[in-house]
Design a protein around this motif. Structure first.
Motif, short mmCIF file in Angstrom:
data_model
loop_
_atom_site.label_atom_id
_atom_site.label_comp_id
_atom_site.label_asym_id
_atom_site.label_seq_id
_atom_site.Cartn_x
_atom_site.Cartn_y
_atom_site.Cartn_z
N LEU A 68 0.84 -1.19 0.00
CA LEU A 68 0.00 0.00 0.00
C LEU A 68 0.88 1.24 0.00
O LEU A 68 1.94 1.24 0.63
CB LEU A 68 -0.90 0.02 1.24
CG LEU A 68 -1.81 -1.18 1.43
CD1 LEU A 68 -2.55 -1.07 2.76
CD2 LEU A 68 -2.80 -1.30 0.27
N VAL A 69 0.44 2.27 -0.69
CA VAL A 69 1.17 3.54 -0.70
C VAL A 69 0.30 4.61 -0.08
O VAL A 69 -0.93 4.55 -0.11
CB VAL A 69 1.58 3.94 -2.14
CG1 VAL A 69 2.58 2.97 -2.71
CG2 VAL A 69 0.38 4.05 -3.06
N GLY A 70 0.94 5.61 0.52
CA GLY A 70 0.23 6.70 1.18
C GLY A 70 0.07 6.42 2.66
O GLY A 70 0.80 5.63 3.24
N GLY A 71 -0.87 7.06 3.27
CA GLY A 71 -1.17 6.82 4.66
C GLY A 71 -0.37 7.65 5.64
O GLY A 71 -0.66 7.68 6.82
N GLY A 72 0.69 8.32 5.16
CA GLY A 72 1.46 9.21 6.00
C GLY A 72 2.25 8.56 7.12
O GLY A 72 2.65 9.23 8.06
N THR A 73 2.49 7.25 7.04
CA THR A 73 3.25 6.59 8.10
C THR A 73 4.75 6.65 7.85
O THR A 73 5.53 6.36 8.75
CB THR A 73 2.83 5.11 8.24
OG1 THR A 73 3.13 4.43 7.02
CG2 THR A 73 1.36 4.98 8.57
N GLY A 74 5.14 6.97 6.63
CA GLY A 74 6.56 7.05 6.30
C GLY A 74 7.21 5.70 6.06
O GLY A 74 8.39 5.62 5.80
N GLY A 75 6.45 4.63 6.12
CA GLY A 75 7.01 3.30 5.90
C GLY A 75 6.15 2.50 4.94
O GLY A 75 5.08 2.93 4.53
#
Length: 81
Positions: free
Chosen positions: A9-16
């Motif tokens: 998955l891309v995005g989500g703002g977790t930085g990982g």
């Protein structure tokens, strides 16, 4: 028979990097798709997997996530590994 695939998955703002486990199941004329990520599960049942994936994608977008796709076109079909 159920099939499971891991999808990045891309995005989500977790930085990982994040992963989701997609489970595909067909029973009669119903295509069932389940997406497990973080501590959440999204389920969709439709006449075909494309429509079920569309519903799953809408649920992921609510968390700022998208399935990673192989193409460079924003509307490309996600890569299931």
């Amino acid at each position: 028979m159920d099939h499971q695939r891991t999808v990045f998955l891309v995005g989500g703002g977790t930085g990982g990097d994040e992963e989701a486990v997609f489970t595909l199941h067909v029973e009669g004329a119903v295509c069932s798709l389940t997406c497990g990520y973080r501590d959440k599960v999204i389920r969709a049942e439709e006449e075909d997997f494309f429509e079920a994936l569309f519903q799953i994608r809408q649920g992921l977008e609510a968390d700022g996530l998208l399935p990673s796709a192989t193409g460079r076109v924003p509307m490309s079909i996600p890569k299931i590994q």
